[in-house]
Design an enzyme around this catalytic site. Structure first.
Site, PDB file in Angstrom:
ATOM      1  CG  ASP A 191      46.735  43.698  38.958  1.00 14.43           C
ATOM      2  OD1 ASP A 191      47.611  43.602  39.835  1.00 14.43           O
ATOM      3  OD2 ASP A 191      46.920  43.298  37.803  1.00 14.43           O
ATOM      4  CG  LEU A 192      43.213  43.413  44.774  1.00 18.47           C
ATOM      5  CD1 LEU A 192      42.098  42.779  45.604  1.00 18.47           C
ATOM      6  CD2 LEU A 192      43.951  44.441  45.593  1.00 18.47           C
TER       7      LEU A 192
ATOM      8  N   GLY B 172      36.850  42.509  37.885  1.00 19.20           N
ATOM      9  CA  GLY B 172      37.747  41.530  38.485  1.00 19.20           C
ATOM     10  C   GLY B 172      38.548  42.153  39.606  1.00 19.20           C
ATOM     11  CG  ASP B 173      42.766  41.204  39.940  1.00 24.04           C
ATOM     12  OD1 ASP B 173      42.558  41.553  38.751  1.00 24.04           O
ATOM     13  OD2 ASP B 173      43.764  40.562  40.273  1.00 24.04           O
ATOM     14  CD  GLU B 174      42.356  44.308  34.871  1.00 21.36           C
ATOM     15  OE1 GLU B 174      41.370  44.730  34.241  1.00 21.36           O
ATOM     16  OE2 GLU B 174      43.341  43.785  34.336  1.00 21.36           O
TER      17      GLU B 174
END
Length: 169
Positions: A47-48, A89-91
């Site tokens: 993730d980010l 999302g960011d995943e």
């Protein structure tokens, strides 16, 4: 038209990576192949870091640019037999069939540095990662959960002790 619908069903529209549904189906197939051929299968969850901060400070267009940049780098960092997908999302998840020792770190080496341009400003960003190998008899959901726990543990550990391998990426 059928091709358009297929793309909509299996690809994430923002990043162009495969989506969660496709990744889960592919994971089941990769597990079956790993069992049948007695080869390894590594699952990496990423993730980010700080995407919310990028969105808050620079707007959602900058956050989208960070996601797209990361996805492009992820695609370039993996082999043709691997699968990189956006879970949401960011995943992100990467499936690495028959991954040799050190293969995960080679993927990480190819991911950085991560930067986007917003106006005249260059914004650097990073990611967190956790990974695990398939264990015989494990179901896809169990393997994903273990990889997710490894990601969470890595994030917690990095807060206390930054890892040297992340410093080089």
């Amino acid at each position: 038209r059928a091709e358009e619908f297929l793309k909509l069903a299996i690809l994430d529209p923002l990043t162009g990576l495969h989506n969660r549904r496709f990744a889960e189906e592919r994971l089941a197939a990769d597990i079956a192949r790993a069992q049948r051929n007695r080869v390894s299968l590594t699952v990496v969850m990423l993730d980010l870091d700080g995407l919310k901060s990028i969105n808050d400070r620079h707007g959602h267009a900058a956050g989208d640019a960070a996601l797209k940049t990361f996805a492009e780098r992820l695609m370039g960092a993996t082999r043709g037999s691997d699968l990189a997908a956006r879970l949401g999302g960011d995943e992100f998840v990467v499936l690495l069939p028959d991954c040799k020792e050190g293969g995960v770190l080679r993927v990480f080496d190819r991911l950085t540095p991560l930067k986007i341009e917003v106006g005249e400003e260059n914004i650097s960003f990073s990611y967190s990662a956790g990974w695990t190998d398939y264990q015989t008899g494990e179901k896809p959901a169990q393997l994903l959960q273990r990889a997710d726990h490894a990601l969470y543990a890595e994030k917690q550990n990095r807060k206390k002790h930054p890892h040297p391998w992340l410093e080089t990426i």
